[in-house]
Design an enzyme around this catalytic site. Sequence first.
Site, PDB file in Angstrom:
ATOM      1  N   HIS A  65      -9.784  32.810  18.076  1.00 52.96           N
ATOM      2  CA  HIS A  65     -11.157  32.290  18.212  1.00 52.96           C
ATOM      3  C   HIS A  65     -12.131  33.315  17.629  1.00 52.96           C
ATOM      4  CE1 HIS A  65      -9.701  29.490  21.612  1.00 52.96           C
ATOM      5  NE2 HIS A  65      -9.763  28.844  20.460  1.00 52.96           N
ATOM      6  N   GLU A  68     -14.695  35.758  19.583  1.00 58.95           N
ATOM      7  CA  GLU A  68     -14.195  36.578  20.688  1.00 58.95           C
ATOM      8  C   GLU A  68     -13.868  37.979  20.177  1.00 58.95           C
ATOM      9  OE1 GLU A  68     -11.124  34.022  22.347  1.00 58.95           O
ATOM     10  OE2 GLU A  68     -12.577  32.422  22.665  1.00 58.95           O
ATOM     11  N   ARG A 120     -16.258  29.463  16.576  1.00 55.28           N
ATOM     12  CA  ARG A 120     -14.982  29.536  17.310  1.00 55.28           C
ATOM     13  C   ARG A 120     -13.772  29.185  16.439  1.00 55.28           C
ATOM     14  NH1 ARG A 120     -12.659  28.314  22.593  1.00 55.28           N
ATOM     15  NH2 ARG A 120     -11.133  26.655  22.549  1.00 55.28           N
ATOM     16  N   HIS A 190      -7.916  36.813  24.048  1.00 57.37           N
ATOM     17  CA  HIS A 190      -9.118  35.973  23.985  1.00 57.37           C
ATOM     18  C   HIS A 190     -10.204  36.624  24.846  1.00 57.37           C
ATOM     19  CE1 HIS A 190      -7.492  31.967  22.436  1.00 57.37           C
ATOM     20  NE2 HIS A 190      -6.366  32.636  22.634  1.00 57.37           N
ATOM     21  N   GLU A 265      -7.649  36.630  28.925  1.00 52.02           N
ATOM     22  CA  GLU A 265      -9.093  36.373  28.735  1.00 52.02           C
ATOM     23  C   GLU A 265      -9.823  37.631  29.157  1.00 52.02           C
ATOM     24  OE1 GLU A 265     -10.529  33.866  27.350  1.00 52.02           O
ATOM     25  OE2 GLU A 265      -9.163  32.163  27.510  1.00 52.02           O
TER      26      GLU A 265
HETATM   27  O1  0X9 Z   1      -9.461  27.238  25.631  1.00 53.57           O
HETATM   28  C1  0X9 Z   1      -8.774  28.158  25.161  1.00 53.57           C
HETATM   29  O2  0X9 Z   1      -8.188  28.075  24.094  1.00 53.57           O
HETATM   30  C2  0X9 Z   1      -8.661  29.476  25.938  1.00 53.57           C
HETATM   31  N1  0X9 Z   1      -9.947  29.837  26.504  1.00 53.57           N
HETATM   32  S1  0X9 Z   1     -11.176  30.325  25.501  1.00 53.57           S
HETATM   33  O3  0X9 Z   1     -12.381  30.447  26.293  1.00 53.57           O
HETATM   34  N2  0X9 Z   1     -10.846  31.764  24.920  1.00 53.57           N
HETATM   35  O4  0X9 Z   1     -11.297  29.385  24.431  1.00 53.57           O
HETATM   36  C3  0X9 Z   1      -7.623  29.312  27.037  1.00 53.57           C
HETATM   37  C4  0X9 Z   1      -6.267  28.942  26.544  1.00 53.57           C
HETATM   38  C5  0X9 Z   1      -5.226  28.906  27.629  1.00 53.57           C
HETATM   39  N3  0X9 Z   1      -3.955  28.406  27.145  1.00 53.57           N
HETATM   40  C6  0X9 Z   1      -3.706  27.087  26.965  1.00 53.57           C
HETATM   41  N4  0X9 Z   1      -4.527  26.171  27.368  1.00 53.57           N
HETATM   42  N5  0X9 Z   1      -2.578  26.765  26.391  1.00 53.57           N
HETATM   43 ZN    ZN Z   2     -10.375  31.999  22.982  1.00 49.91          ZN
END
Ligand code: 0X9
Ligand code: ZN
Length: 302
Positions: A65, A68, A120, A190, A265
């Site tokens: 992303h 980040e 993003r 992330h 995260e």
């Molecule tokens: O939404 C995401 O991709 C991640 N959070 S973010 O705020 N960095 O965008 C979390 C991803 C967790 N993993 C999966 N959902 N597979």
């Molecule tokens: Zn992310």
Amino acid sequence: AISFDQYYRYDEINSYLEELAAKYPNLVTLESIGKSYEGRDMVVIKISSGGSGTRPAILIDGGIHAREWIAPATALYVINQLVENNAANSALTDAVDWYILPVLNPDGYEYSHTEDRMWRKTVSVTPISRCPGVDGNRNSGFHWNEVGASDYPCYEDYAGEVAFSEIEARNLRDFALANKEQIKLYLTFHSYGGYLLYPWGYTSELPPDWHTLQELAADASLAHLNAGGDPFTIGSSTNVLYAAAGGSDDYMKGVAGIELSYTAELTNTYYGFQLPAELINETVTRFFESVRVFGSYVKENF
Ligand code: 0X9
Ligand code: ZN
């Protein structure tokens, strides 16, 4: 020399990797795993002290992303410590190999520096030309687009037209599959929120070995706490954050067979994605203590 009081541009990061490869040829090798959509080389640094046979390995990436920025910075710090401070950290490299890709979405990373700080996604063309980019963490081919992802290119969680439409996601996939016998643990960086997440993101069901995933994350979180950081919220992505299919973490476990797969995260501050550069140093040094725990676990158990 590199420092951890500023964010670096993509070229600067790669120059640093080149510098390490030249200076530490017995410890460092670079491998391009392919080019990004706009033609940037995607460079994995392999840190290996050698030894005989095939050692267990850890795969780390950051920056899928774009906005980040603390994710590539943290990956860079792990590289810095394992290589330039190897005398103090040799226990982490004497029996484990490390593959680290600090910026998985280089085009988006640069775009977030030059055009839009809150970008993003990737930057590839979509069926709606005014809305470029796919969410790289919705693009992997495991339960792709089943939940928590969008079919609409203008949305931030757009899954792409097909699984693995994005060259960056394919390059990571191909690298992981080529080395899947060796890789025992996958960590994807992330921000933000202070979570250590394990699969699954596509279902609220837990993997059979969730207890191992939970315990190891708890140890990593304790190390972060002891280093002055906040404890992490730990659990499966679906259960403690939200359901979202197509993440790289789910793919690594579900398809590549890398049983230990986590999304970190990083940071839990009021600043969100825009973590001030003055806070990089404390963030990365604290999280390195968690990385130590993951490294020791792989060393002791594989
Ligand atoms: O939404 C995401 O991709 C991640 N959070 S973010 O705020 N960095 O965008 C979390 C991803 C967790 N993993 C999966 N959902 N597979
Ligand atoms: Zn992310």
